[in-house]
Design a protein around this motif. Structure first.
Motif, PDB file in Angstrom:
ATOM      1  N   GLY A   1       0.777  -1.269   0.104  1.00  0.00           N
ATOM      2  CA  GLY A   1      -0.149  -0.042   0.462  1.00  0.00           C
ATOM      3  C   GLY A   1       0.793   1.581   0.104  1.00  0.00           C
ATOM      4  N   GLY A   2       2.438   1.670  -0.517  1.00  0.00           N
ATOM      5  CA  GLY A   2       3.140   2.121   0.034  1.00  0.00           C
ATOM      6  C   GLY A   2       4.307   2.254  -0.592  1.00  0.00           C
ATOM      7  N   GLY A   3       4.887   3.209  -1.082  1.00  0.00           N
ATOM      8  CA  GLY A   3       6.253   3.204  -1.346  1.00  0.00           C
ATOM      9  C   GLY A   3       7.792   3.321  -0.250  1.00  0.00           C
ATOM     10  N   ILE A   4       8.311   4.039  -0.479  1.00  0.00           N
ATOM     11  CA  ILE A   4       9.968   3.506   0.697  1.00  0.00           C
ATOM     12  C   ILE A   4      10.002   4.539   1.379  1.00  0.00           C
ATOM     13  N   GLU A   5       8.602   5.207   0.787  1.00  0.00           N
ATOM     14  CA  GLU A   5       8.878   6.955   2.036  1.00  0.00           C
ATOM     15  C   GLU A   5       7.920   6.485   3.769  1.00  0.00           C
ATOM     16  N   ALA A   6       7.299   5.370   3.362  1.00  0.00           N
ATOM     17  CA  ALA A   6       7.058   4.938   4.543  1.00  0.00           C
ATOM     18  C   ALA A   6       7.840   5.203   5.903  1.00  0.00           C
ATOM     19  N   ARG A   7       7.254   5.806   7.182  1.00  0.00           N
ATOM     20  CA  ARG A   7       7.885   6.608   8.565  1.00  0.00           C
ATOM     21  C   ARG A   7       8.721   5.506   8.712  1.00  0.00           C
ATOM     22  N   ASP A   8       8.521   4.165   8.540  1.00  0.00           N
ATOM     23  CA  ASP A   8       9.593   3.465   9.199  1.00  0.00           C
ATOM     24  C   ASP A   8      11.619   2.840   8.129  1.00  0.00           C
ATOM     25  N   LEU A   9      10.668   3.106   7.504  1.00  0.00           N
ATOM     26  CA  LEU A   9      11.950   2.858   6.273  1.00  0.00           C
ATOM     27  C   LEU A   9      12.549   4.048   6.171  1.00  0.00           C
ATOM     28  N   LYS A  10      12.042   5.379   6.013  1.00  0.00           N
ATOM     29  CA  LYS A  10      12.731   6.269   6.085  1.00  0.00           C
ATOM     30  C   LYS A  10      13.853   6.623   7.999  1.00  0.00           C
ATOM     31  N   ALA A  11      13.015   6.116   8.747  1.00  0.00           N
ATOM     32  CA  ALA A  11      13.669   6.362   9.940  1.00  0.00           C
ATOM     33  C   ALA A  11      15.042   4.666  10.071  1.00  0.00           C
ATOM     34  N   LEU A  12      14.695   3.685   9.491  1.00  0.00           N
ATOM     35  CA  LEU A  12      16.061   2.712   9.474  1.00  0.00           C
ATOM     36  C   LEU A  12      17.356   3.547   9.239  1.00  0.00           C
ATOM     37  N   ALA A  13      16.734   3.598   7.036  1.00  0.00           N
ATOM     38  CA  ALA A  13      17.899   4.480   6.402  1.00  0.00           C
ATOM     39  C   ALA A  13      18.656   6.073   7.236  1.00  0.00           C
ATOM     40  N   ALA A  14      18.150   6.181   7.919  1.00  0.00           N
ATOM     41  CA  ALA A  14      18.790   7.633   8.580  1.00  0.00           C
ATOM     42  C   ALA A  14      19.237   7.450   9.855  1.00  0.00           C
ATOM     43  N   ALA A  15      19.160   6.198   9.996  1.00  0.00           N
ATOM     44  CA  ALA A  15      19.719   5.955  11.391  1.00  0.00           C
ATOM     45  C   ALA A  15      20.974   4.975  11.282  1.00  0.00           C
ATOM     46  N   LEU A  16      20.654   4.092  10.420  1.00  0.00           N
ATOM     47  CA  LEU A  16      21.941   3.281  10.295  1.00  0.00           C
ATOM     48  C   LEU A  16      23.108   2.890   9.880  1.00  0.00           C
ATOM     49  N   PRO A  17      23.098   3.742   9.142  1.00  0.00           N
ATOM     50  CA  PRO A  17      24.546   4.109   7.720  1.00  0.00           C
ATOM     51  C   PRO A  17      25.356   4.145   9.038  1.00  0.00           C
ATOM     52  N   GLY A  18      24.962   5.056  10.201  1.00  0.00           N
ATOM     53  CA  GLY A  18      26.280   5.504  10.962  1.00  0.00           C
ATOM     54  C   GLY A  18      25.868   4.593  11.909  1.00  0.00           C
ATOM     55  N   GLN A  19      26.171   3.537  12.056  1.00  0.00           N
ATOM     56  CA  GLN A  19      26.192   2.268  12.503  1.00  0.00           C
ATOM     57  C   GLN A  19      26.652   1.251  11.614  1.00  0.00           C
TER      58      GLN A  19
END
Length: 216
Positions: free
Chosen positions: A41-59
């Protein structure tokens, strides 16, 4: 691979798919790739996917946000599970190309795809966001067999009020389950919960981060 965000188009037997790469930004070498796809029902702009994309590369985790061919083609309705699996299989060589362990993930329908194909494709683990255990109001239509059959370490992150399956409805099995209190299928929470979106996404990303680090 480059540490700059990039977009890659991939031909598959289900049509052209797309990967948005967000490379790890710390460490001499990234630990692994977390590849996550959207739901029906949606795309990669979903809040959970955006949150993971913002947080994990720095780890030290490279995140690959996957758009299935039907989304790339601009269609409104997802195809049958068999076609979703075909698209995911076609993407997999590109996801594995960096030479790191790949954690297969997705939200809702994307979580089902990851579970169904994990063993076949050699995924290191599965991250299931908002796993749709059953259609709303139809608990007898359980999809637990897909989750239980993943065959690799699996984390389910589920909203406490998800109509597709609340945490207490999940059967015992060889997986871990983290709850986002009050969350619905999209991890939105009511104002009366006292939790902000930032707080709920913090709960989610902390659970996922801790689990990923535990994979070794």
């Amino acid at each position: 691979m480059s540490r700059e965000k990039s977009v890659q188009s991939i031909p598959t037997d289900a049509g052209e798919a797309r990967i948005t790469w967000l490379p790890a930004t710390t460490g001499a070498r990234p630990r692994l790739v977390l590849a996550v796809s959207h739901g029906a029902g949606g795309g990669i702009e979903a809040r959970d996917l955006k949150a993971l994309a913002a947080a994990l590369p720095g780890q030290g985790v490279t995140v690959a946000l996957v758009e299935q061919p039907w989304r790339v083609a601009g269609k409104k309705v997802a195809p049958a599970p068999k076609t979703l699996d075909t698209g995911w299989r076609g993407l997999w060589p590109a996801l594995a190309e960096p030479g790191l362990p790949v954690v297969a993930g997705g939200r809702s329908a994307g979580a089902r795809v990851a579970c169904r194909t994990a063993t076949e494709l050699g995924a290191a683990a599965v991250l299931a966001l908002s796993f749709p255990l059953h259609p709303p109001g139809r608990p007898e239509k359980s999809r637990a067999d897909e989750l239980l059959g993943a065959g690799v370490p699996t984390l389910v992150v589920q909203g406490g009020n998800d109509p597709f399956g609340r945490p207490e409805e999940f059967p015992p099995g060889p997986y871990e389950l983290a709850e986002v209190p009050y969350g619905d299928h999209g991890f939105a929470v009511p104002k009366k919960s006292g939790l902000s979106e930032e707080q709920t996404m913090g709960i989610l990303t902390e659970a996922v981060s801790g689990w990923l680090m535990s994979l070794g």
